[in-house]
Design a protein around this motif. Structure first.
Motif, PDB file in Angstrom:
ATOM      1  N   VAL A 697       0.867  -1.197   0.000  1.00  0.00           N
ATOM      2  CA  VAL A 697       0.000   0.000   0.000  1.00  0.00           C
ATOM      3  C   VAL A 697       0.892   1.231   0.000  1.00  0.00           C
ATOM      4  CG1 VAL A 697      -1.795   1.251   1.221  1.00  0.00           C
ATOM      5  CG2 VAL A 697      -1.779  -1.226   1.271  1.00  0.00           C
ATOM      6  N   GLY A 698       1.983   1.141   0.785  1.00  0.00           N
ATOM      7  CA  GLY A 698       2.924   2.257   0.817  1.00  0.00           C
ATOM      8  C   GLY A 698       3.478   2.534  -0.570  1.00  0.00           C
ATOM      9  N   LYS A 699       3.818   1.445  -1.274  1.00  0.00           N
ATOM     10  CA  LYS A 699       4.388   1.584  -2.603  1.00  0.00           C
ATOM     11  C   LYS A 699       3.370   2.266  -3.527  1.00  0.00           C
ATOM     12  CE  LYS A 699       6.329  -2.252  -4.089  1.00  0.00           C
ATOM     13  NZ  LYS A 699       6.407  -3.554  -4.814  1.00  0.00           N
ATOM     14  N   HIS A 700       2.128   1.800  -3.427  1.00  0.00           N
ATOM     15  CA  HIS A 700       1.059   2.365  -4.252  1.00  0.00           C
ATOM     16  C   HIS A 700       0.921   3.866  -3.976  1.00  0.00           C
ATOM     17  CE1 HIS A 700      -3.008   2.700  -6.044  1.00  0.00           C
ATOM     18  NE2 HIS A 700      -3.213   3.524  -5.032  1.00  0.00           N
ATOM     19  N   ILE A 701       0.886   4.213  -2.684  1.00  0.00           N
ATOM     20  CA  ILE A 701       0.703   5.626  -2.336  1.00  0.00           C
ATOM     21  C   ILE A 701       1.888   6.452  -2.822  1.00  0.00           C
ATOM     22  CG2 ILE A 701       0.643   7.223  -0.394  1.00  0.00           C
ATOM     23  CD1 ILE A 701      -1.076   5.271   1.076  1.00  0.00           C
ATOM     24  N   PHE A 702       3.080   5.886  -2.663  1.00  0.00           N
ATOM     25  CA  PHE A 702       4.261   6.641  -3.088  1.00  0.00           C
ATOM     26  C   PHE A 702       4.187   6.921  -4.590  1.00  0.00           C
ATOM     27  CE2 PHE A 702       8.630   7.339  -4.369  1.00  0.00           C
ATOM     28  CZ  PHE A 702       9.042   8.265  -3.412  1.00  0.00           C
ATOM     29  N   ASN A 703       3.835   5.877  -5.348  1.00  0.00           N
ATOM     30  CA  ASN A 703       3.802   6.068  -6.798  1.00  0.00           C
ATOM     31  C   ASN A 703       2.670   6.987  -7.226  1.00  0.00           C
ATOM     32  OD1 ASN A 703       5.989   4.473  -7.078  1.00  0.00           O
ATOM     33  ND2 ASN A 703       4.830   2.598  -7.481  1.00  0.00           N
ATOM     34  N   LYS A 704       1.509   6.819  -6.586  1.00  0.00           N
ATOM     35  CA  LYS A 704       0.337   7.567  -7.056  1.00  0.00           C
ATOM     36  C   LYS A 704       0.254   8.973  -6.484  1.00  0.00           C
ATOM     37  CE  LYS A 704      -1.985   4.339  -9.337  1.00  0.00           C
ATOM     38  NZ  LYS A 704      -2.612   4.491 -10.632  1.00  0.00           N
ATOM     39  N   VAL A 705       0.848   9.192  -5.317  1.00  0.00           N
ATOM     40  CA  VAL A 705       0.679  10.503  -4.684  1.00  0.00           C
ATOM     41  C   VAL A 705       1.994  11.246  -4.557  1.00  0.00           C
ATOM     42  CG1 VAL A 705      -0.234  11.730  -2.696  1.00  0.00           C
ATOM     43  CG2 VAL A 705      -1.227   9.547  -3.335  1.00  0.00           C
ATOM     44  N   LEU A 706       2.978  10.619  -3.863  1.00  0.00           N
ATOM     45  CA  LEU A 706       4.154  11.396  -3.473  1.00  0.00           C
ATOM     46  C   LEU A 706       5.248  11.395  -4.517  1.00  0.00           C
ATOM     47  CD1 LEU A 706       4.355   9.829   0.085  1.00  0.00           C
ATOM     48  CD2 LEU A 706       3.141  11.884  -0.586  1.00  0.00           C
ATOM     49  N   GLY A 707       5.368  10.275  -5.229  1.00  0.00           N
ATOM     50  CA  GLY A 707       6.545  10.083  -6.072  1.00  0.00           C
ATOM     51  C   GLY A 707       6.617  11.011  -7.262  1.00  0.00           C
ATOM     52  N   PRO A 708       7.643  10.768  -8.119  1.00  0.00           N
ATOM     53  CA  PRO A 708       7.883  11.638  -9.276  1.00  0.00           C
ATOM     54  C   PRO A 708       6.711  11.648 -10.261  1.00  0.00           C
ATOM     55  CG  PRO A 708       9.717  10.124  -8.913  1.00  0.00           C
ATOM     56  CD  PRO A 708       8.650   9.708  -7.984  1.00  0.00           C
ATOM     57  N   ASN A 709       5.885  10.567 -10.265  1.00  0.00           N
ATOM     58  CA  ASN A 709       4.756  10.555 -11.199  1.00  0.00           C
ATOM     59  C   ASN A 709       3.424  10.643 -10.480  1.00  0.00           C
ATOM     60  OD1 ASN A 709       6.757  10.007 -13.088  1.00  0.00           O
ATOM     61  ND2 ASN A 709       6.631   7.800 -12.629  1.00  0.00           N
ATOM     62  N   GLY A 710       3.442  10.997  -9.200  1.00  0.00           N
ATOM     63  CA  GLY A 710       2.200  10.998  -8.422  1.00  0.00           C
ATOM     64  C   GLY A 710       1.373  12.252  -8.664  1.00  0.00           C
ATOM     65  N   LEU A 711       0.239  12.306  -7.961  1.00  0.00           N
ATOM     66  CA  LEU A 711      -0.664  13.461  -8.097  1.00  0.00           C
ATOM     67  C   LEU A 711       0.036  14.765  -7.715  1.00  0.00           C
ATOM     68  CD1 LEU A 711      -4.070  12.321  -6.533  1.00  0.00           C
ATOM     69  CD2 LEU A 711      -3.580  12.793  -8.926  1.00  0.00           C
TER      70      LEU A 711
END
Length: 1445
Positions: A697-711
């Motif tokens: 879930v952390g990975k999902h949140i990082f990718n979708k929200v916080l990361g370089p391609n997130g929201l």
């Protein structure tokens, strides 16, 4: 000229030209007196001005200061006596020289000035005044001459001026005494060092004083003025009644008067009374409006202040205390407004009364008045004493509420650890002190009431006796006696109100002081945070040092850091290295030491401990913004909330309890993150948002929200994190240690540097063996399907969560294992189908969607059983005594009135000349005795009632506390804490303070009215015909009113609760509200709440006035009819009967009014008993200890068997554990995994019997746990809970509340929990005070304390509920090793959060949908490709050894 002035020689050199040289007396009395006085008067203004300018806090009064003031006071009295002597000597023939007038007058002024001057020195640092000392030296020196002159004259035998000489000698002696006293320097408790100290700490002592009342006055002066005029008019009209009464009596005695005169008087009686009533009611209306205005102002101000209060000031107040300011103190000020005009009105009424009495009885009135005046200081002393007791009691109450608040917040821990008795004892101890003070207060008030009661009786007895004894010609006739009695009755009211006014004033003064201290506290100083809009960096720290507390050293030291717009910066460091503090400093929550922070743009903030409001999930995410459906859905999807919405009843409209009680830690954190993401801010401050969610879930949140391609790409993001595998993707890493930046740079540069960061990375990789996770999977489609919130936790409170609709689209584990093609179906598709399914269902509220029950509002009459409950609690025996005492008092009252009537009849039989002394003494004696009997029985009645009411308070609180602590967990999940605290605060305080008073007053009023009516009917039996219809109207009006008033009052308390719960919610989420800059919205919300409450209060006030006008009309009619009867039957009645009837009838209006007021007061206050009773009746969990005790030393092995165990949350819900069967051997280590809502935490609740079985059984070492008491069971199990909850008190109390362990054992446990060095480093060691909810420890430290708690219990069975969610990897490692070593002999059940923590278990249990789907060793489960295997792959675990813990 001076010769004439003193009538003797002023200067003649021959005086010095003799063997006995002397100065002329005139010179001594003028020049030598005026030198010191002139010196004083000329310099005093400058000195006073200087004092005013350099004013500091008023210091305490010393004995020396008191002595000086008393001596100067004596001088003042002597000057007055001298002036009085001169005035009596002066016969008008200019024999007394002018000097004899001027000097005493000058001295009067001077001594007043000196008094003022000495008093003003209290505000100075230097208490002694050189200037006053000089004045005393001059006085003594200049007085020496006159002193010896007067002594010589006396020795020569010249006693013409003896009185004057004596006075001078006394004055001179006093002067010398004061001069001696001036030689001593005043020791002030705060010497210079203290002053320095005070300046340093600043906030605590020096808050602005005495501004609140002025401000309120400026705001509301128009209403005050209007009410002033109305009250004045009413007071003046009041004195027309006795005059009219006098005329009526003389009319009855005079057989020749015309009948029309009588009727005219009767009508006048009625008209005057009517105007009086209307004035009074309008006045009351205005006063109450003023009161509600003041209350609303205070409540809004306290709320507004709470939003800006600095952390330093906030530390002094717990949430309970701040809520108290808003509830109790605002209410005290509101009550005060009713009394404010009585201050001057009382004095006016007393003055007028005395002057009218003088007209009736001449100087003998002074005897009576003297008695009244004597009683005032006695009451004053009692009032101050009771104020002191009250202040003490407020402190006890604050403490008790604080503990109650904590008990209710941490009730789950208390239940897990079976700690209820210890906390119950703490509350009981405080309550004992409180009740002791209550009894003292009750007794003091009783004595005050006794004096009040006695005063009119005593006064009339003494006045009449003196009147007769002074002059044999004075005879008491009806006119005089009954007019005087009426006046005395008028006098009784202001005198009885005086202590009430004073008490109310004192209470209000305590409250104003508390409010002034709070409202005058320091605000957050955000001057170090600069907002620049054209700035090239997003955030810049320049030499920034910040601290939480001015007295301690800085937490953040000399930080220099530039963050560019759009960067993702990770902040890493060990527990307690200042990561969260760095964020707080940026949000302006800390005190600036030096340096500053520049910020460009707006901020959104995700705190480490998520703050969730009581409301729907949607409201929590929108947080006051407009709804944009597309963006909202994106945010839900990105924050992995969609699967939760399927589980939550009512989807995003599900109601979340206070503090997010029905959500798991992970859900709270994701909602908190979604809230921030939804706000369109420039800078995102994220304090460890991934701590409570598991890896994928952390990975999902990082990718979708916080990361370089997130929201949030393109926004500036500051991320505190313990998850190392995300670090390669961030732009910059900042390593913190001990509040300073140790390293910063990108991932690759820091690795290349081989510095601290590289070292941390290496150790943690070794521990986790998760090299596979350091590279993050980029395939987002793959990610979508990995999104089962599999191991993430959901707490058992989620009564409602289990209400899932079975047909809705669940992606269950079995589902995903069955076909991996279905497994690829993206979340978005499943979402579409979900929407179609749920649209139809959305219309009706889903069962279980509402979690918090609406507060139950009783309607209709309060049941008789409630009254009986209260009376039984008081003790029936005492009640019997109370009633008997009051009845005897009423009988004595009737008797004394009849006796007076007979006495006045004597005036016809005897003329003044032949009034026999024996007859006279008999009359006076019996009248006095009857008066005394009244007083004594009131005293007895009141003392009994004080004892009885304290007894009742004790019993009710005892029952309430016992029962609340025995209530099952489900009760606390569905009842907001505020509501329970309200029972312990508001309702208990009503039972303590207001209810007993109302009951007492009601009884007195009721008996008073009965006795008055009895007397009137004895004189004129025909009067019954009038009473009956009036009585019927009266009861009808009363019933109609009481019903309305009661309901309005209930609405008032129900609309008040939300204000307080919203307030405590605000206080706990302050940092979030400030960060998002939503203060205005919250203020608005608070104002709306207050307005709603004001509507109810206002309606209640208006209904009160409606009633009062109608009642007074009835009272006025009684007076009118009584006077008409006098006129009709004037031939058969004499003046004394007429007076007797009417003076009592006049008294009835006020009493009637009071009776209804009291009836409704009792009705409204008894509601408190009703509400307490409602919680006394809450059904309990199973008994703590039963007859069947487990064998000693149980459980010795720690074997646990589940036999087809079933469980549901509430009777109306589906099963959540559906027949679990398994055996856990002694000393086995079992890991429990499963997706959200699979029933993992429910398992722990089953073991602790937080929930009772619906079927099947759990057997531990051969004992069925359902057969023994809860405490016997819970004391033998140990849990390390998910949320580390601590209580305020010492560290020791938190570890061992029953003092079962020695200090050595506790230190040993702390050492094993790696806290020994930390605790040893604290000033107080084990006695270190933990603040409310453990706020002064970091979350990691709290978690370690919970571990120490578990180590102390040494039980055979240990349950861990994702205990390592909030700690960094090192601490996690410490905890894991400690547990493995110390608990190796225990059976351990771990509810897993990160899979690697349970890979070394003996067995793993996979739960799904309340059933066990797999159970076996990790190796077995990894081999057969079942649900566990899939989860392991997701977490990057290939085989058991890849986690080399």
């Amino acid at each position: 000229m001076l010769e004439k002035f003193c009538n003797s020689t002023f200067w003649n050199s021959s005086f010095l030209d003799s063997p006995e040289a002397d100065l002329p007396l005139c010179f001594e009395q003028t020049v030598l007196v005026w030198i010191p006085l002139g010196f004083l008067w000329l310099l005093a203004p400058w000195q006073l001005l200087h004092v005013y300018r350099t004013k500091i806090n008023r210091s305490s009064i010393t004995k020396l200061y008191l002595a000086k003031q008393v001596l100067v006071g004596f001088l003042l009295i002597l000057a007055a006596i001298e002036l009085a002597l001169v005035l009596t000597e002066d016969s008008g023939q200019a024999t007394v020289p002018a000097i004899r007038y001027t000097n005493p007058s000058l001295y009067l002024g001077t001594w007043l000035l000196v008094l003022l001057f000495q008093h003003s020195r209290l505000w100075c640092v230097q208490k002694d005044s050189w200037f006053l000392s000089l004045f005393w030296i001059l006085s003594v020196l200049c007085g020496v001459f006159q002193f010896q002159t007067l002594i010589r004259a006396l020795l020569k035998g010249n006693n013409s001026n003896l009185a004057y000489s004596c006075l001078f000698f006394i004055c001179y002696a006093l002067n010398v005494l004061i001069l001696i006293l001036s030689a001593f320097s005043e020791k002030d408790d705060s010497s210079n060092e203290d002053v320095k100290k005070k300046e340093k700490s600043g906030t605590t002592e020096n808050f602005p004083k005495a501004w609140l009342v002025k401000t309120l006055f400026k705001t509301f002066y128009v209403i005050l003025l209007k009410s002033f005029l109305l009250k004045l008019m009413h007071d003046l009209l009041m004195f027309l009644n006795p005059q009219l009464l006098k005329l009526l009596i003389s009319f009855a005695n005079n057989r020749d008067a015309y009948v029309w005169v009588g009727y005219l008087y009767s009508v006048l009686f009625f008209v005057v009374a009517l105007i009086q009533s209307l004035c009074l009611q309008n006045y009351f209306q205005l006063c109450f409006m003023l009161g509600t205005g003041v209350r609303a102002t205070i409540m809004a101000s306290v709320y507004k202040k709470a939003l800006t209060l600095s952390n330093q000031s906030r530390k002094q107040y717990t949430i309970g205390e701040t809520v108290n300011l808003m509830s109790v103190d605002a209410q005290k000020l509101m009550d005060m407004t009713g009394f404010i005009h009585l201050l001057w009105s009382n004095i006016l009424q007393i003055t007028l009364c005395i002057s009218f009495l003088w007209a009736e009885l001449g100087p003998s009135v002074l005897a009576g008045v003297g008695v009244m005046v004597l009683l005032i200081p006695i009451n004053g002393i009692l009032a101050t004493k009771s104020r002191a007791v009250q202040v003490k009691n407020m402190k006890n109450k604050d403490k008790r509420l604080k503990i109650m608040n904590e008990i209710l917040s941490g009730i789950k821990i208390l239940k897990y650890f079976a700690w209820e008795p210890s906390f119950k004892k703490q509350v009981r101890e405080l309550r004992k002190k409180e009740l002791k003070n209550l009894l003292t207060l009750g007794q003091m008030q009783t004595i005050m009431i006794f004096f009040l009661y006695l005063s009119p009786v005593l006064v009339s007895v003494i006045t009449f006796s003196v009147y007769i004894l002074v002059n044999s010609n004075n005879v008491l006739d009806a006119e005089k006696a009954f007019t005087s009695i009426t006046l005395f009755n008028i006098l009784r009211f202001p005198l009885s109100m005086f202590p009430m006014v004073i008490t109310s004033m004192l209470q209000a003064s305590v409250s104003t002081e508390r409010l002034e201290k709070y409202l005058g506290g320091d605000d957050l100083d955000t001057s170090a945070i600069r907002h620049e809009y054209n700035f090239d960096k997003a955030v810049q720290f320049s030499e920034a040092s910040f601290t939480w507390d001015r007295d301690l050293e800085a937490t953040i030291r000399d930080v220099n850091l530039d963050i560019m717009p759009g960067q993702l910066v990770a902040v890493v460091g060990t527990v307690g290295s200042g990561k969260s503090s760095l964020m707080s400093a940026m949000l302006g929550e800390m005190e600036n030491v030096h340096g500053h922070i520049t910020i460009k743009g707006t901020i959104a903030y995700v705190p480490q401990q998520s703050w969730i409001q009581n409301g729907t999930l949607k409201d929590n995410i929108l947080f006051g913004s407009e709804l944009d459906e597309k963006k909202y859905q994106q945010v839900l999807e990105a924050c992995a909330l969609l699967p939760d919405l399927e589980v939550l009843p009512g989807g995003d409209l599900a109601e979340i309890g206070e503090k997010g009680i029905n959500l798991s830690g992970g859900q709270k954190q994701r909602i908190s993150l979604a809230r921030a993401t939804y706000q369109n801010s420039d800078i995102y401050v994220l304090d460890d948002p991934l701590s409570a969610v598991d890896a994928h879930v952390g990975k999902h949140i990082f990718n979708k929200v916080l990361g370089p391609n997130g929201l949030l790409k393109g926004k500036t993001r500051l991320l505190i994190t313990h998850s190392i595998h995300f670090l390669p993707q961030v732009d910059e890493i900042v390593v913190l240690g001990n509040g300073t930046i140790l390293e910063k740079g990108s991932y690759s540069t820091l690795l290349a540097k081989k510095g601290l960061f590289a070292k941390i990375l290496k150790t943690s990789k070794k521990q986790m063996g998760l090299e596979g996770e350091a590279t993050v999977n980029e395939d987002s489609e793959e990610d979508d399907c990995g999104l089962m919130p599999s191991v993430e936790e959901i707490p058992e409170e989620v009564a409602s969560l289990t209400m899932r609709r079975e047909n809705s689209l669940h992606r269950t584990l079995s589902h995903s294992s069955r076909s991996s093609s279905r497994h690829r179906k993206s979340l978005k598709n499943s979402l579409k189908t979900r929407n179609v399914n749920t649209l139809k269902e959305e219309e009706e509220l889903v069962k279980g969607q509402k979690l918090i029950k609406k507060e139950f509002i009783q309607t209709g009459k309060v049941k008789l059983s409630i009254y009986l409950k209260y009376l039984r609690a008081m003790g029936l025996c005492l009640i019997f005594f109370i009633i008997i005492a009051y009845v005897i008092n009423a009988v004595a009252y009737i008797g004394s009135n009849l006796w007076l009537s007979a006495w006045t009849n004597d005036s016809k039989t005897y003329n003044g000349t032949n009034y026999p002394a024996s007859q006279r003494d008999l009359r006076v004696g019996v009248y006095g005795a009857l008066g005394l009997v009244q007083g004594v029985f009131v005293l007895i009645g009141n003392l009994c009632s004080a004892r009885a009411s304290t007894h009742a308070s004790n019993i009710l609180h005892k029952q309430l506390l016992t029962n609340i602590l025995r209530a099952p967990m489900s009760f606390f999940d569905t009842t907001p804490t505020g509501r329970i605290v309200n029972r312990f605060a508001g309702d208990i305080s009503t039972v303590d303070d207001t209810l007993p008073l109302s009951l007492r007053s009601w009884l007195v009023c009721f008996l008073g009215i009965i006795s008055t009516l009895v007397m009137i009917c004895m004189a004129t039996p025909i009067f019954i015909t009038v009473i009956i219809p009036l009585g019927i109207i009266y009861t009808f009006v009363q019933m109609f009113y009481v019903a309305t008033s009661r309901q309005l009052k209930r609405l008032d308390s129900v609309t008040r609760s939300p204000i307080y719960s919203h307030f405590s919610e605000t206080v706990s989420g302050l940092s979030v509200i400030r960060a998002f800059e939503h203060q205005q919205r919250f203020l608005k919300h608070n104002e709306v709440g207050i307005d709603t409450n004001q509507k109810c209060v206002f309606s209640w006030i208006v209904s009160n006035r409606w009633l009062a006008v109608r009642l007074e009309l009835i009272g006025n009619l009684i007076v009118f009819f009584a006077s008409v009867m006098m006129v009709i039957y004037r031939d058969t009645l004499s003046g004394d009967t007429a007076g007797f009837v009417l003076s009592n009838a006049l008294n009835i209006t006020q009493t009637l009014n009071w009776l209804v007021r009291m009836t409704s007061e009792i009705e409204t206050n008894i509601v408190a008993v009703e509400r307490i009773n409602e919680y006394i009746k809450v059904e309990n969990e199973a008994p703590w200890v039963t007859d069947k005790r487990p064998p000693p030393g149980w459980p010795s092995k720690g074997e646990i068997q589940f036999n087809n165990y079933q469980l549901r949350y509430r009777p109306e819900l589906d099963l959540i554990l559906k027949g679990i069967t398994c055996d856990i051997k002694s000393m086995e280590k079992v890991g429990v995994v499963g997706r959200t809502g699979a029933g993992k935490s429910t398992l722990t609740n089953a073991l602790f019997r937080i929930l009772e079985a619906a079927g099947g059984q759990i057997i531990i070492d051969g004992v069925d746990i359902a057969s023994i008491g809860l405490h016997d069971l819970r004391e033998k199990l140990t849990i390390i809970p998910q949320d580390p909850i601590l209580f305020s008190g010492s560290l020791r109390m938190n570890l061992d509340p029953f003092n079962n362990h020695s200090d050595e054992e506790i230190w040993k446990a702390l050492e094993l929990a790696h806290l020994k060095s930390f605790v040893a480093g604290l000033q107080l060691g084990l006695s270190h005070k933990v603040t409310e909810a453990g706020d002064n420890l970091s979350i990691g430290q709290r978690q370690l304390l919970c571990l120490a708690r578990a180590l102390l219990r040494k039980s055979k069975i240990l349950i861990m509920d994702e205990a390592t969610a909030a700690v960094d990897i090192e601490t996690d490692h410490l905890i894991q090793t400690t547990i493995q070593k110390e608990f190796s002999h225990c059976t351990t059940i771990t509810i897993a959060h990160r899979l690697h923590t349970i890979m070394d278990s003996d067995k793993i249990m996979v739960l799904d949908n309340g059933k066990i789907v797999e159970y076996g060793t990790p190796n077995e489960l990894l081999k057969n490709s079942g649900p566990f295997c899939l989860m392991a792959k997701e977490a990057g675990i290939e085989n058991v050894n890849s986690t080399s813990l």
